[in-house]
Design an enzyme around this catalytic site. Structure first.
Site, short mmCIF file in Angstrom:
data_model
loop_
_atom_site.label_atom_id
_atom_site.label_comp_id
_atom_site.label_asym_id
_atom_site.label_seq_id
_atom_site.Cartn_x
_atom_site.Cartn_y
_atom_site.Cartn_z
N TRP A 84 0.84 -1.19 0.00
CA TRP A 84 0.00 0.00 0.00
C TRP A 84 0.88 1.24 0.00
O TRP A 84 1.91 1.29 0.68
CB TRP A 84 -0.91 0.01 1.23
CG TRP A 84 -1.93 -1.09 1.21
CD1 TRP A 84 -1.94 -2.21 0.44
CD2 TRP A 84 -3.11 -1.16 2.02
NE1 TRP A 84 -3.05 -2.98 0.71
CE2 TRP A 84 -3.78 -2.36 1.68
CE3 TRP A 84 -3.65 -0.34 3.00
CZ2 TRP A 84 -4.96 -2.75 2.29
CZ3 TRP A 84 -4.83 -0.73 3.61
CH2 TRP A 84 -5.48 -1.91 3.26
N ASN A 111 -8.29 -0.18 -2.29
CA ASN A 111 -8.51 -1.38 -1.50
C ASN A 111 -9.91 -1.32 -0.91
O ASN A 111 -10.27 -0.38 -0.20
CB ASN A 111 -7.50 -1.49 -0.36
CG ASN A 111 -7.89 -2.57 0.64
OD1 ASN A 111 -7.86 -3.74 0.34
ND2 ASN A 111 -8.30 -2.14 1.85
N GLU A 112 -10.73 -2.30 -1.23
CA GLU A 112 -12.06 -2.49 -0.63
C GLU A 112 -12.88 -1.20 -0.52
O GLU A 112 -13.27 -0.78 0.59
CB GLU A 112 -11.92 -3.18 0.73
CG GLU A 112 -11.26 -4.54 0.63
CD GLU A 112 -11.27 -5.34 1.92
OE1 GLU A 112 -11.74 -4.81 2.95
OE2 GLU A 112 -10.83 -6.51 1.90
N TRP A 163 -19.14 -0.37 6.09
CA TRP A 163 -18.75 -0.44 7.49
C TRP A 163 -18.00 0.80 7.99
O TRP A 163 -18.02 1.09 9.18
CB TRP A 163 -17.90 -1.68 7.76
CG TRP A 163 -16.60 -1.74 6.99
CD1 TRP A 163 -15.41 -1.17 7.34
CD2 TRP A 163 -16.38 -2.40 5.76
NE1 TRP A 163 -14.44 -1.44 6.40
CE2 TRP A 163 -15.00 -2.21 5.41
CE3 TRP A 163 -17.17 -3.16 4.90
CZ2 TRP A 163 -14.43 -2.73 4.24
CZ3 TRP A 163 -16.61 -3.68 3.74
CH2 TRP A 163 -15.25 -3.48 3.43
N GLU A 176 -6.96 -11.17 -1.11
CA GLU A 176 -6.78 -11.31 0.34
C GLU A 176 -7.52 -12.55 0.80
O GLU A 176 -8.64 -12.82 0.37
CB GLU A 176 -7.33 -10.09 1.10
CG GLU A 176 -6.54 -8.82 0.95
CD GLU A 176 -7.10 -7.70 1.83
OE1 GLU A 176 -7.84 -8.02 2.81
OE2 GLU A 176 -6.81 -6.52 1.56
N TRP A 197 -3.11 -12.70 3.59
CA TRP A 197 -3.09 -11.55 4.49
C TRP A 197 -2.58 -12.01 5.85
O TRP A 197 -3.25 -12.81 6.50
CB TRP A 197 -4.49 -10.95 4.65
CG TRP A 197 -4.46 -9.70 5.48
CD1 TRP A 197 -4.55 -9.61 6.85
CD2 TRP A 197 -4.29 -8.37 4.99
NE1 TRP A 197 -4.46 -8.31 7.24
CE2 TRP A 197 -4.29 -7.52 6.12
CE3 TRP A 197 -4.12 -7.80 3.73
CZ2 TRP A 197 -4.15 -6.14 6.03
CZ3 TRP A 197 -3.99 -6.44 3.63
CH2 TRP A 197 -3.99 -5.61 4.77
#
Length: 358
Positions: free
Chosen positions: A68, A163-164, A192, A300, A330
């Site tokens: 990242w 990412n996500e 979330w 992941e 992960w």
């Protein structure tokens, strides 16, 4: 496989990655960081430890790592008081070049994830999703110069936009265009982070970033890290649960208008809950079952949360047998602390792939 400056990873036969005209399975792991958002640049002390992890991946028989970069934009890039992006400090580019040189020496491909969509707390980054001027400032001042500077480095597998991003999406919002309608994600766990970004804005951001990468480096591969199969396929993989591929070409182009702003390979994340993977998980389906016209990497996963008789080695071998283009455990750092796999487990999986290949 020996990495050379004349060859780069490509997509062949729609669903396969290749290197030097040979099929490539990405056996590796998520780094994903040593110092969150501060692994590269003059204030970082991560250079040597990061290179050590690359060497350990290679020694275990692995060939890839996902790392990242900007994460939430708290350290790099920097922003003006008006929210425009400042040029990157040259030390960021220099550190990345050194990292990629070392990765090439170890025959390890690197995927650079730009931003963490699972958590998005920096207002300057959030603003880029709805403000075209601020997004274009990032593209012009930071992204394009960076992609151009790294375009000749063969260890660079590709760029991940987010990412996500489902963590930051406003789940359950109706829209007349199915590409932007997130009612299918209601009750799935998406959203979330509570950020509340519209899916249309997430897809526009992804489209514009992907197009900018492709313009700056025509051979570059682009992906994004979908949090689960719920948002990454139109196939029916689970009774009573609808899925939708928000990242298909038509949705990305509809959001951002850039024909070049599409993904080159898909990435799906999957974790076990209550000791098992969901029916729609990549580990319960062949890659072809997702009915995607591009390679699919299991970006992941964790044996520690898989349950049953799964081992890390078994998961990596399953990814190969089921036709996926790669598998990244992960995580090398922090996995054991959050109840997932640690570096030793990831290396076990890579060794399993190496040994099975003879």
């Amino acid at each position: 496989m020996t990495m050379t400056t004349q060859n780069f990873v490509t997509v062949t036969n729609s669903t396969q990655l290749s290197y030097n005209s040979q099929p490539l399975f990405l056996s590796g792991a998520n780094q994903a960081w040593l110092n969150y958002g501060n692994d590269f640049g003059e204030s970082s002390s991560s250079a040597c430890p990061l290179q050590d992890f690359v060497s350990e991946i290679s020694a275990a028989g692995g060939n890839s790592v996902r790392i990242w970069l900007f994460t939430e934009g708290d350290s790099i890039p920097s922003f003006s008081s008006s929210g425009l992006t400042s040029p990157l400090d040259p030390s960021v580019v220099s550190d990345l070049k050194d990292y990629l040189d070392h990765a090439a020496d170890e025959n390890v491909f690197v995927t650079i994830s730009l931003f963490n969509g699972a958590l998005m707390r920096n207002q300057a980054v959030k603003d880029m999703f709805s403000d075209d001027e601020k997004l274009q400032s990032f593209v012009d001042s930071a992204l394009t110069p960076l992609v151009e500077a790294l375009s000749s480095y063969p260890a660079l597998l590709g760029w991940e936009v987010l990412n996500e991003p489902e963590g930051s999406v406003a789940a359950g919002e109706a829209n007349a265009d199915p590409c932007f309608d997130t009612t299918i994600l209601a009750g799935s766990g998406a959203g979330w982070a509570g950020t509340g970004l519209r899916m249309e804005d997430i897809l526009r951001f992804t489209n514009r970033i992907a197009a900018a990468v492709h313009r700056a480096d025509g051979k570059a591969l682009v992906t994004t890290g979908a949090w689960s199969e719920f948002s990454a396929t139109d196939a029916v993989l689970e009774s009573g649960r609808g899925f939708f591929n928000f990242y298909k070409d038509e949705c990305l182009v509809a959001a951002g208008g850039e024909e070049a702003g599409v993904l080159d390979f898909y990435q799906i994340h999957t974790y076990g809950y209550d000791g098992k993977f969901s029916p729609g998980s990549p580990f319960n389906n062949e890659a072809s079952a997702f009915e995607l016209s591009k390679p699919v990497v299991i970006g992941e996963f964790s044996a520690a949360k898989a349950g049953g008789d799964w081992t890390t080695g078994g998961l990596y071998e399953a990814a190969v047998a089921l036709g996926y283009a790669g598998a990244w455990d992960w995580a090398l750092v922090g996995g054991g602390e959050d109840g997932n796999d640690d570096a030793d487990a990831a290396y076990e999986g890579m060794r399993a792939v190496r040994d099975a290949a003879g």
